[in-house]
Design a protein around this motif. Structure first.
Motif, PDB file in Angstrom:
ATOM      1  N   PRO A   9      44.424 -20.470  19.279  1.00 26.04           N
ATOM      2  CA  PRO A   9      44.055 -20.717  20.672  1.00 26.04           C
ATOM      3  C   PRO A   9      44.637 -22.044  21.148  1.00 26.04           C
ATOM      4  O   PRO A   9      44.986 -22.911  20.344  1.00 26.04           O
ATOM      5  N   PRO A  10      44.762 -22.235  22.463  1.00 21.90           N
ATOM      6  CA  PRO A  10      45.348 -23.469  22.998  1.00 21.90           C
ATOM      7  C   PRO A  10      44.637 -24.728  22.502  1.00 21.90           C
ATOM      8  O   PRO A  10      43.450 -24.697  22.173  1.00 21.90           O
ATOM      9  N   GLY A  11      45.361 -25.819  22.462  1.00 24.82           N
ATOM     10  CA  GLY A  11      44.768 -27.108  22.139  1.00 24.82           C
ATOM     11  C   GLY A  11      44.739 -27.471  20.673  1.00 24.82           C
ATOM     12  O   GLY A  11      44.056 -28.424  20.287  1.00 24.82           O
ATOM     13  N   ARG A  12      45.482 -26.768  19.854  1.00 20.62           N
ATOM     14  CA  ARG A  12      45.464 -27.040  18.409  1.00 20.62           C
ATOM     15  C   ARG A  12      45.767 -28.499  18.114  1.00 20.62           C
ATOM     16  O   ARG A  12      45.153 -29.113  17.233  1.00 20.62           O
ATOM     17  N   GLU A  13      46.706 -29.082  18.854  1.00 21.30           N
ATOM     18  CA  GLU A  13      47.124 -30.461  18.591  1.00 21.30           C
ATOM     19  C   GLU A  13      46.037 -31.485  18.924  1.00 21.30           C
ATOM     20  O   GLU A  13      46.148 -32.657  18.576  1.00 21.30           O
ATOM     21  N   GLN A  14      44.971 -31.045  19.594  1.00 20.36           N
ATOM     22  CA  GLN A  14      43.907 -31.948  20.014  1.00 20.36           C
ATOM     23  C   GLN A  14      42.663 -31.887  19.122  1.00 20.36           C
ATOM     24  O   GLN A  14      41.687 -32.588  19.374  1.00 20.36           O
ATOM     25  N   ARG A  15      42.698 -31.051  18.075  1.00 14.31           N
ATOM     26  CA  ARG A  15      41.482 -30.886  17.276  1.00 14.31           C
ATOM     27  C   ARG A  15      41.752 -31.045  15.771  1.00 14.31           C
ATOM     28  O   ARG A  15      42.846 -30.778  15.280  1.00 14.31           O
ATOM     29  N   ALA A  16      40.706 -31.489  15.073  1.00 11.77           N
ATOM     30  CA  ALA A  16      40.750 -31.674  13.629  1.00 11.77           C
ATOM     31  C   ALA A  16      39.459 -31.145  13.024  1.00 11.77           C
ATOM     32  O   ALA A  16      38.444 -31.011  13.709  1.00 11.77           O
ATOM     33  N   ALA A  17      39.507 -30.825  11.746  1.00 13.19           N
ATOM     34  CA  ALA A  17      38.330 -30.280  11.073  1.00 13.19           C
ATOM     35  C   ALA A  17      38.217 -30.839   9.662  1.00 13.19           C
ATOM     36  O   ALA A  17      39.228 -31.151   9.020  1.00 13.19           O
ATOM     37  N   LEU A  18      36.974 -30.955   9.201  1.00  9.57           N
ATOM     38  CA  LEU A  18      36.709 -31.380   7.834  1.00  9.57           C
ATOM     39  C   LEU A  18      35.692 -30.428   7.222  1.00  9.57           C
ATOM     40  O   LEU A  18      34.765 -29.979   7.900  1.00  9.57           O
ATOM     41  N   ALA A  19      35.882 -30.129   5.945  1.00 10.34           N
ATOM     42  CA  ALA A  19      34.929 -29.294   5.221  1.00 10.34           C
ATOM     43  C   ALA A  19      34.593 -29.961   3.900  1.00 10.34           C
ATOM     44  O   ALA A  19      35.439 -30.631   3.299  1.00 10.34           O
ATOM     45  N   GLU A  68      38.842 -41.347  10.532  1.00 12.26           N
ATOM     46  CA  GLU A  68      40.238 -41.178  10.949  1.00 12.26           C
ATOM     47  C   GLU A  68      40.382 -40.046  11.955  1.00 12.26           C
ATOM     48  O   GLU A  68      41.076 -40.178  12.974  1.00 12.26           O
ATOM     49  N   ALA A  69      39.716 -38.938  11.676  1.00  7.54           N
ATOM     50  CA  ALA A  69      39.793 -37.791  12.584  1.00  7.54           C
ATOM     51  C   ALA A  69      39.227 -38.139  13.954  1.00  7.54           C
ATOM     52  O   ALA A  69      39.809 -37.792  14.992  1.00  7.54           O
ATOM     53  N   LEU A  70      38.089 -38.812  13.970  1.00  6.50           N
ATOM     54  CA  LEU A  70      37.453 -39.167  15.236  1.00  6.50           C
ATOM     55  C   LEU A  70      38.296 -40.154  16.041  1.00  6.50           C
ATOM     56  O   LEU A  70      38.260 -40.154  17.277  1.00  6.50           O
ATOM     57  N   GLU A  71      39.059 -40.980  15.339  1.00  4.44           N
ATOM     58  CA  GLU A  71      39.926 -41.946  16.014  1.00  4.44           C
ATOM     59  C   GLU A  71      41.147 -41.267  16.640  1.00  4.44           C
ATOM     60  O   GLU A  71      41.614 -41.670  17.695  1.00  4.44           O
ATOM     61  N   ASN A  85      21.336 -30.493   2.356  1.00  5.73           N
ATOM     62  CA  ASN A  85      22.138 -31.714   2.308  1.00  5.73           C
ATOM     63  C   ASN A  85      21.744 -32.696   3.406  1.00  5.73           C
ATOM     64  O   ASN A  85      21.042 -32.346   4.357  1.00  5.73           O
ATOM     65  N   LYS A  86      22.251 -33.920   3.250  1.00  4.40           N
ATOM     66  CA  LYS A  86      22.016 -34.987   4.231  1.00  4.40           C
ATOM     67  C   LYS A  86      23.317 -35.697   4.573  1.00  4.40           C
ATOM     68  O   LYS A  86      23.366 -36.919   4.687  1.00  4.40           O
ATOM     69  N   TYR A  87      24.381 -34.945   4.744  1.00  2.25           N
ATOM     70  CA  TYR A  87      25.646 -35.550   5.146  1.00  2.25           C
ATOM     71  C   TYR A  87      25.513 -36.241   6.505  1.00  2.25           C
ATOM     72  O   TYR A  87      26.305 -37.119   6.842  1.00  2.25           O
ATOM     73  N   VAL A  88      24.510 -35.853   7.256  1.00  6.21           N
ATOM     74  CA  VAL A  88      24.273 -36.482   8.554  1.00  6.21           C
ATOM     75  C   VAL A  88      24.068 -37.985   8.392  1.00  6.21           C
ATOM     76  O   VAL A  88      24.458 -38.777   9.258  1.00  6.21           O
ATOM     77  N   ASP A  89      23.471 -38.394   7.275  1.00 11.01           N
ATOM     78  CA  ASP A  89      23.261 -39.819   7.035  1.00 11.01           C
ATOM     79  C   ASP A  89      24.581 -40.540   6.803  1.00 11.01           C
ATOM     80  O   ASP A  89      24.722 -41.721   7.149  1.00 11.01           O
ATOM     81  N   TRP A  90      25.550 -39.855   6.211  1.00 13.42           N
ATOM     82  CA  TRP A  90      26.865 -40.461   6.003  1.00 13.42           C
ATOM     83  C   TRP A  90      27.555 -40.713   7.343  1.00 13.42           C
ATOM     84  O   TRP A  90      28.086 -41.794   7.577  1.00 13.42           O
ATOM     85  N   VAL A  91      27.533 -39.705   8.202  1.00 10.62           N
ATOM     86  CA  VAL A  91      28.228 -39.809   9.490  1.00 10.62           C
ATOM     87  C   VAL A  91      27.516 -40.800  10.413  1.00 10.62           C
ATOM     88  O   VAL A  91      28.158 -41.455  11.248  1.00 10.62           O
ATOM     89  N   GLU A  92      26.226 -40.938  10.249  1.00  6.61           N
ATOM     90  CA  GLU A  92      25.456 -41.874  11.084  1.00  6.61           C
ATOM     91  C   GLU A  92      25.933 -43.310  10.911  1.00  6.61           C
ATOM     92  O   GLU A  92      25.742 -44.157  11.792  1.00  6.61           O
ATOM     93  N   GLU A  93      26.586 -43.596   9.795  1.00 10.80           N
ATOM     94  CA  GLU A  93      27.074 -44.952   9.534  1.00 10.80           C
ATOM     95  C   GLU A  93      28.272 -45.322  10.406  1.00 10.80           C
ATOM     96  O   GLU A  93      28.606 -46.499  10.540  1.00 10.80           O
ATOM     97  N   LEU A  94      28.907 -44.331  10.990  1.00 15.30           N
ATOM     98  CA  LEU A  94      30.088 -44.591  11.820  1.00 15.30           C
ATOM     99  C   LEU A  94      29.683 -45.113  13.202  1.00 15.30           C
ATOM    100  O   LEU A  94      28.602 -44.795  13.694  1.00 15.30           O
ATOM    101  N   PRO A  95      30.552 -45.874  13.852  1.00 12.25           N
ATOM    102  CA  PRO A  95      30.247 -46.428  15.178  1.00 12.25           C
ATOM    103  C   PRO A  95      29.990 -45.338  16.212  1.00 12.25           C
ATOM    104  O   PRO A  95      30.626 -44.273  16.183  1.00 12.25           O
ATOM    105  N   GLU A  96      29.098 -45.590  17.114  1.00 15.64           N
ATOM    106  CA  GLU A  96      28.750 -44.624  18.154  1.00 15.64           C
ATOM    107  C   GLU A  96      29.961 -44.232  18.989  1.00 15.64           C
ATOM    108  O   GLU A  96      30.107 -43.080  19.382  1.00 15.64           O
ATOM    109  N   ARG A  99      31.816 -41.496  17.266  1.00 17.14           N
ATOM    110  CA  ARG A  99      31.086 -40.230  17.126  1.00 17.14           C
ATOM    111  C   ARG A  99      31.104 -39.371  18.389  1.00 17.14           C
ATOM    112  O   ARG A  99      30.772 -38.183  18.339  1.00 17.14           O
ATOM    113  N   LYS A 100      31.507 -39.925  19.513  1.00 17.40           N
ATOM    114  CA  LYS A 100      31.531 -39.146  20.750  1.00 17.40           C
ATOM    115  C   LYS A 100      32.553 -38.018  20.688  1.00 17.40           C
ATOM    116  O   LYS A 100      32.513 -37.090  21.491  1.00 17.40           O
ATOM    117  N   HIS A 101      33.495 -38.081  19.742  1.00 14.54           N
ATOM    118  CA  HIS A 101      34.484 -37.026  19.587  1.00 14.54           C
ATOM    119  C   HIS A 101      34.037 -35.946  18.603  1.00 14.54           C
ATOM    120  O   HIS A 101      34.780 -34.992  18.358  1.00 14.54           O
TER     121      HIS A 101
END
Length: 205
Positions: A9-19, A68-71, A85-96, A99-101
């Motif tokens: 779908p359109p916009g591939r160059e604008q998105r990133a994913a992590l698993a 890096e992806a969010l930047e 899991n609590k991966y949410v706690d890991w991501v919470e450490e990143l600057p607000e 995280r808007k992305h």
């Protein structure tokens, strides 16, 4: 695994994913990796895949990759392919501001459905999780395939739940009643929080 490729779908160059996949037997780890990584590589401009050797493993590398992806990308999706899991706690450490992305978070973890409130508070636009001791892989198989084709989450959710329920009923039939399909459905039915109309081509709406 059968791959059915469609044009991205359109916009591939604008998105990133992590698993990220937690510690399970090698058969499950390799199966998840082969299925997931191929789709992420094809339908996202950048993708990262992590396999944990033990609980808590990969934190530094995972957080660095999310940062890096969010930047670099306006829309970042996370696929948390792990037990409770609590991966949410890991991501919470990143600057607000970073995280808007954060756009879409899918979590296979048992009892992790309520965690959606935390993810939305961190900046995610949409979250999908499972309520109880779930058999979420049956749902995830349909989610990733139809999401990358460009279908909306509000369409994928009922379809994925229905096909998962059908599979449970088939297992119950062949188990001679030893497998409780209704209980499995109640524990596994995925629910969405946030923007259910989201499609992979949307830029973080």
């Amino acid at each position: 695994t059968v791959f059915v490729w469609t044009k991205a779908p359109p916009g591939r160059e604008q998105r990133a994913a992590l698993a990220i996949r937690d510690k399970v037997i090698p058969f499950y780890q390799w199966g998840t990796l082969l299925f997931t990584r191929a789709y992420l590589h094809r339908y996202y401009a950048a993708s990262w895949y992590f396999t944990q050797a033990q609980k808590g493993d990969c934190k530094e590398a995972f957080v660095a990759a999310v940062s890096e992806a969010l930047e670099k990308y306006p829309a970042v999706d996370l696929f948390l392919l792990a037990h409770t899991n609590k991966y949410v706690d890991w991501v919470e450490e990143l600057p607000e501001a970073q995280r808007k992305h954060l756009r879409f978070v899918y979590n296979t973890g048992c009892h992790n459905q309520p965690q959606g409130e935390q993810w939305l508070a961190l900046g995610a636009k949409t979250y999908i999780g499972h309520p109880g001791t779930s058999d979420s892989p049956f749902f995830y198989y349909h989610l990733l395939r139809h999401w990358t084709r460009g279908e909306s989450l509000e369409d994928i959710l009922p379809m994925g739940n229905q096909r998962m329920a059908l599979k449970f009923k088939q297992v119950a039939f062949f188990s001679g009643g030893r497998f409780n399909a209704e209980e499995a459905i109640a524990n596994s039915a995925a629910a969405c929080m946030g923007n259910a109309r989201l499609r992979i081509e949307d830029m973080g709406q």
